[in-house]
Design an enzyme around this catalytic site. Structure first.
Site, PDB file in Angstrom:
ATOM      1  N   LYS A 111      70.481  70.017  72.593  1.00 40.65           N
ATOM      2  CA  LYS A 111      69.595  70.603  72.545  1.00 40.65           C
ATOM      3  C   LYS A 111      68.670  70.912  73.668  1.00 40.65           C
ATOM      4  CE  LYS A 111      69.966  71.866  67.790  1.00 40.65           C
ATOM      5  NZ  LYS A 111      70.280  71.319  66.633  1.00 40.65           N
ATOM      6  N   LYS A 192      81.847  74.510  68.961  1.00 41.21           N
ATOM      7  CA  LYS A 192      81.794  75.115  67.463  1.00 41.21           C
ATOM      8  C   LYS A 192      81.265  76.366  67.318  1.00 41.21           C
ATOM      9  CE  LYS A 192      77.359  73.402  65.980  1.00 41.21           C
ATOM     10  NZ  LYS A 192      76.676  72.688  64.773  1.00 41.21           N
ATOM     11  N   LYS A 195      75.491  79.435  64.573  1.00 38.28           N
ATOM     12  CA  LYS A 195      74.739  80.459  63.903  1.00 38.28           C
ATOM     13  C   LYS A 195      74.247  81.655  64.846  1.00 38.28           C
ATOM     14  CE  LYS A 195      73.037  78.192  59.793  1.00 38.28           C
ATOM     15  NZ  LYS A 195      72.600  76.846  59.990  1.00 38.28           N
TER      16      LYS A 195
END
Ligand code: TYM
Length: 322
Positions: A111, A192, A195
């Site tokens: 992140k 992966k 969202k």
């Protein structure tokens, strides 16, 4: 009684990875155990977000939970920020968590690499709050996708350290993984499904959008439709086909052994469209019942808060604050 806890960030519309990786297991587990499922909005604000849109995102996630099949008669649906005991316990856990356990976690590293300007304390502390979410209820089982393994491991380190310092209080947390615990992105099968990017299939995508996304999904070289390590893209599509259709991977491979990607993808898109139709219907109905949904959350929060405040009292006593 065994207690189940899990949560989803209110950071965008849910996708089929969230459903097969976590929420589908919640639906099964709610029938067997006491359960609490949360929209974790304090986690959602650790990455950049629009304050004006947050209320809607929390609301959307709750509608998604209900449309997917959570039964408020059997389970408590909560909003994390409405139960301050979560963050109180996180503070207590902060005092026994070395920074070195947190700043090397891959999720944190990824992140801050993606958004270096957003290396805030909340992001670093994210897994400690997650441990508190689970342990404030002394939950035993946590159904999550595989991307959460490091976080559950860290929560178990906190369990060990707390018990060692203050006496036996928490039991080891058991993660629960389903067959769909790792659904990959349609544009890059090494990442992966998430969202935020457009490479996921939303639970409420329109049929045309789904057809288009599957058509554009990357495939591997060659034309075999087979689940194999060197074919990550087609293996991911096969897994999605299997999860929606209930057919075994072997049977699907057999069905398409003499066919090409185009036939396989066409059928897969229709299976997904059909599989998601009940969600779309149920969600539309729920949109019309805001009062009912508000009541569901209020009673979930009420039930959960009783457990949380009782446990926090015990914890505060143990650490010498009462
Ligand atoms: P979040 O909001 O990123 O994802 C919610 C759940 O969906 C699973 N998931 C996936 N499963 C399979 N394939 C995928 N591509 C995929 N993407 C997401 C996640 O593993 C998760 O189970 N840290 C958590 C939220 C959280 C939490 C908790 C979970 C906060 N406190 C306490 C359990 C217990 C998260 O970011 O989930």
């Amino acid at each position: 009684m065994t207690r189940v806890f899990s949560g989803v960030r209110s950071s965008g519309r849910l996708h089929i990875g969230n459903y097969f990786g976590a929420i589908k297991s919640w639906i099964d587990l709610q029938n067997k155990h006491e359960s609490i499922f949360a929209v974790v909005d304090y986690h959602a604000i650790t990455t950049p977000y629009n304050p004006k849109g947050m209320k809607r995102m929390v609301w959307d996630t709750i509608l998604d939970f209900l449309a997917a099949g959570l039964n408020p008669k059997k389970t408590s649906i909560i909003i994390q920020s409405q139960i301050p005991e979560h963050t109180e316990l996180a503070w207590i856990f902060n005092t026994l968590t070395p920074v070195s356990w947190l700043d090397r976690l891959p999720t944190y590293r990824e992140k801050i690499e993606a958004h270096p300007q957003n290396a805030n304390m909340g992001l670093l502390d994210y897994p400690v709050l997650m441990a508190a979410d689970i342990l404030i209820y002394k939950a035993d089982i946590v159904p999550v996708g595989e991307d959460q393994i490091a976080h559950i491991d860290l929560a178990n380190e906190i369990v060990k350290r707390f018990n060692y310092l203050y006496g036996p209080t928490f039991s080891r947390i058991k993660p629960f993984f389903s067959k769909g615990a790792r659904i990959m992105s349609l544009s890059d099968p090494t990442k992966k499904m998430s969202k935020t990017g457009g490479e996921g299939i939303g639970l409420y995508d329109e049929p045309e959008e789904i057809r288009d996304k599957i058509k554009k999904a990357v495939t591997d070289s060659g034309r075999e439709i087979i689940m194999r390590e060197d074919k990550p893209a087609i293996s991911n599509l096969l897994l999605i086909y299997h999860l929606f259709s209930g057919k075994s991977i072997k049977a699907i491979e057999k069905k398409y052994q003499d066919k090409g990607y185009a036939d396989f993808k066409k059928d897969l898109a229709e299976i997904i469209v059909k599989g998601l139709e009940p969600f779309r219907q149920k969600r539309k109905e729920l949109e019309k019942k805001p009062r009912y949904v508000k009541k569901v959350v209020a009673s979930g929060v009420d039930r959960a808060r009783k457990i949380a405040s009782k446990n926090l009292l015990e914890i505060k006593r143990k650490i010498g604050l009462i």
